[in-house]
Structures are given as structure tokens and as C-alpha cells.
Write an enzyme that holds these catalytic residues in place. Structure first.
Site, PDB file in Angstrom:
ATOM      1  N   HIS A  90       0.811  -1.220   0.000  1.00  0.00           N
ATOM      2  CA  HIS A  90       0.000   0.000   0.000  1.00  0.00           C
ATOM      3  C   HIS A  90       0.850   1.279   0.000  1.00  0.00           C
ATOM      4  O   HIS A  90       0.325   2.374  -0.138  1.00  0.00           O
ATOM      5  CB  HIS A  90      -0.959  -0.009   1.204  1.00  0.00           C
ATOM      6  CG  HIS A  90      -2.265   0.688   0.932  1.00  0.00           C
ATOM      7  ND1 HIS A  90      -2.453   1.526  -0.149  1.00  0.00           N
ATOM      8  CD2 HIS A  90      -3.443   0.678   1.603  1.00  0.00           C
ATOM      9  CE1 HIS A  90      -3.683   1.996  -0.127  1.00  0.00           C
ATOM     10  NE2 HIS A  90      -4.307   1.497   0.917  1.00  0.00           N
ATOM     11  N   ASP A 139      -2.364   1.807  -4.822  1.00  0.00           N
ATOM     12  CA  ASP A 139      -3.620   2.175  -4.159  1.00  0.00           C
ATOM     13  C   ASP A 139      -4.725   1.177  -4.511  1.00  0.00           C
ATOM     14  O   ASP A 139      -4.586   0.369  -5.442  1.00  0.00           O
ATOM     15  CB  ASP A 139      -4.020   3.622  -4.502  1.00  0.00           C
ATOM     16  CG  ASP A 139      -4.106   3.860  -5.994  1.00  0.00           C
ATOM     17  OD1 ASP A 139      -4.523   2.933  -6.718  1.00  0.00           O
ATOM     18  OD2 ASP A 139      -3.755   4.965  -6.444  1.00  0.00           O
TER      19      ASP A 139
END
Ligand code: COA
Length: 301
Positions: free
Chosen positions: A271, A275
Site C-alpha cells: 500500500h 492504491d
């Protein structure tokens, strides 16, 4: 209405107390003493499963031995490597994303192609299709086929799609990779997978086979399960895992129920650089190739 029955007086035996045809017949029988023909439903009700129809768990090969004593042994071999990689993986903030994929068409297609591949000496499982669809997706979303340096200062987009496959072997979990999936046909991938599986089962995979992966796929579904939470294999930035393919009722576009072959996919991504929207778009594309395998023909190189 034909028999002037008050439905409030009939006890329903269906789901949530729903009144079925046979409940009406039973009610009439009690009221009038008339012997009514068995309802069609009663005729087609399958008999309860006999023990032999049920899935019986396969017993473990070795009978358990109870010594009554604790046992400590050193962690070595593949397990030791797993300690190192998974400790490094723990530093990655994982983002998880899951979806269900309808493989009904793919299941049919594989049934057609399996004997052809077999005649050429190759076992054709679902994995080559999964891998090719991943590669076609990576062409559109190259950030998922990348690696980051230790402090996450730079990202390197990998030219090759060397897709790793988590493999369960007698020696433990290993992850060899199929090199350059972006230029391989589905048959090429199957051939390579057969080779890796054969060598993996006897612990003879080379260092080349076991290094240089850029993305990993784990088909735990060949053993069991529905959902997983796959762990990224550093320095990769994304991974996916598949549950078992199961026949489940689903609705088609006309709203009719049909027997669908469903698999659940669980993706994990780093992450820090990926995204959720990117993962979702990639997953949608991957899913569309597998749900409509003919789409892959359009984009195959
Ligand atoms: N659901 C239902 N059936 C499946 C399936 C799934 N998700 N995946 C495979 N199958 C079927 C195959 O189609 C094949 O059927 P067939 O005999 O009709 O052709 C059968 O199961 C055996 O397939 P397999 O030999 O396992 O080949 P594969 O290419 O599907 O999988 C490996 C290869 C290496 C991925 C697999 O053997 C394996 O090791 N899986 C475990 C991975 C693992 O441990 N992951 C956890 C990592 S932490």
C-alpha cells in the site's frame, strides 16, 4: 381456492413456513380422508445421502504417535528461508482486495483443451490461464510488476513478467517462477509449469527457477479453502491467491439461476506504492479475461 381452503389453517412445511403443494394435499387428506396422488415434488425428492456419497476426509498417512514429551528441533531448509522472507514481508503495509470470478466458460474451455494438451504430453490445469490473464493485466498496470528498494525511495518497473507459483512440496513451500509470461502462449506456460512441478516434487529446482520472480500467484484452492490473505514476497509488490472452484447457483443477465463455477481471488498489494483503485482495476481486467476466455485471444501477442 378450488377446495375452499383457508390458508391460515394450513401448516406450511417449506422455507420460513411457506405452504407447499403437498401441505395442501395433506390438509385435504386429513379433512376428507381422500387418498391423493403423491405430489410430483415427493417423487423427485432425492433420498438422503448414503455415507458413501459424503466427502470423507482422507486420513493422514502416518498414524499419530503420542510420546507424552515436548519436542524441540531446529528450523532449517525451506522453513528457515520462509522465516527470513516472511519476516521481511511483515515490514510491508499490506492492502487486501477480494472478488469472486465466474469460471463457467473457462471450465468448459479447459475440458475441451485438456485432451489436446494431454496428447502433446502436457497436463493443462487452470493455472496457465490464471497466469496469462495476470500477465495481460500487468501490461496495463505495470506498477504491480515492480519492486521497491529497502527504504522505498525508488521503484523499478520490471520488464519481464516472471510469475511465481506457490508450490506445496514434500520439502515445504517453494515459489519457482515461470519466466517471461508476457511472451508465452498458454501452452508454453503449461509446459513450463509441468517442468517446475516435476522438478519441485523431487526437490530438484534450480536457483534460476527459484529466483527473479516479479509477481506471485498461489493456488491454494487445489488443496481447499475459499478466501485467503496472501503475503507479498519481497521485493515484489503484489500477489494473488485463489480458493477452490465450486459449483454455486448464480443469476445470469436474464435473472435466471444457473450453475456457475465460482472461484474467489484474494489480492494483496504494497500500500506504500499501490492504491486500492489500481488493484481493483487490475482485478476487474483479470476477471474479465477469465470470465470471457475468448477476450484473451484479442490481446495475446
Ligand atoms: N479449485 C478446484 N480445482 C482445482 C483448483 C482450484 N482452485 N486448482 C486446481 N484444481 C484442479 C486441477 O484443475 C487439477 O484437476 P484435473 O486433474 O482435472 O486436471 C487438479 O486440481 C490438480 O491440479 P494441480 O496438479 O495441483 O495443478 P495446478 O496447476 O492447478 O496447481 C500448484 C499447481 C503447484 C499451484 C499446486 O499443485 C499447489 O502446490 N498448490 C498449493 C499452493 C500453496 O500451498 N499455496 C499456499 C502458499 S502459502
Amino acid at each position: 381456492m378450488e377446495n375452499n381452503i383457508k390458508l391460515s389453517e394450513v401448516v406450511g412445511s417449506g422455507k420460513d413456513g411457506r405452504i407447499l403443494k403437498e401441505d395442501i394435499f395433506n390438509y385435504l387428506e386429513k379433512q376428507t380422508g381422500a387418498i391423493l396422488p403423491p405430489s410430483p415434488k415427493a417423487e423427485i425428492t432425492p433420498p438422503p445421502p448414503k455415507p458413501k456419497d459424503m466427502t470423507i476426509p482422507i486420513p493422514v498417512s502416518k498414524p499419530p504417535v503420542f510420546t507424552g514429551k515436548d519436542k524441540t528441533e531446529p528450523i532449517k531448509g525451506f522453513q528457515k528461508a520462509m522465516v527470513k522472507t516472511m519476516s521481511a514481508a511483515l515490514k510491508i503495509p499490506h492492502f487486501g482486495y477480494c472478488d469472486e470470478v465466474d469460471l463457467t466458460e473457462l471450465v468448459k474451455l479447459r475440458e475441451e483443451l485438456k485432451p489436446i494438451a494431454f496428447a502433446r504430453g502436457i497436463k493443462l490445469s487452470f493455472m496457465p490461464f490464471f497466469l496469462k490473464a495476470v500477465s495481460l493485466g500487468l501490461l496495463q498496470f505495470p506498477i504491480l510488476n515492480a519492486s521497491v528498494d529497502e527504504n522505498c525511495q525508488n521503484i523499478t518497473y520490471k520488464a519481464s513478467h516472471n510469475i511465481g507459483i506457490a508450490m506445496d512440496t514434500e520439502q515445504g513451500l517453494i515459489v519457482p517462477n515461470v519466466k517471461n509470461v508476457q511472451i508465452c502462449s498458454i501452452f508454453d506456460i503449461a509446459t513450463e509449469l509441468n517442468r517446475l512441478q516435476k522438478l519441485g516434487s523431487v526437490g530438484q529446482l534450480s536457483t534460476t527457477d527459484l529466483t527473479g520472480g516479479t509477481f506471485t500467484l498461489s493456488n491454494i484452492g487445489s488443496i481447499g479453502g475459499t478466501y485467503t490473505k496472501p503475503v507479498i514476497l519481497p521485493p515484489e509488490v503484489a500477489t494473488g491467491a485463489l480458493g477452490s472452484i465450486k459449483a454455486i447457483p448464480r443469476f445470469n443477465q436474464k435473472g435466471e439461476v444457473y450453475k456457475a463455477q465460482i472461484v474467489n481471488v484474494s489480492w494483496s498489494a504494497d500500500h506504500r506504492v499501490i492504491d486500492g483503485a489500481t488493484m481493483s482495476r487490475f482485478s476487474n481486467l483479470w476477471k474479465s479475461y477469465l470470465e470471457n476466455p475468448a477476450f484473451m485471444l484479442l490481446d495475446l501477442k
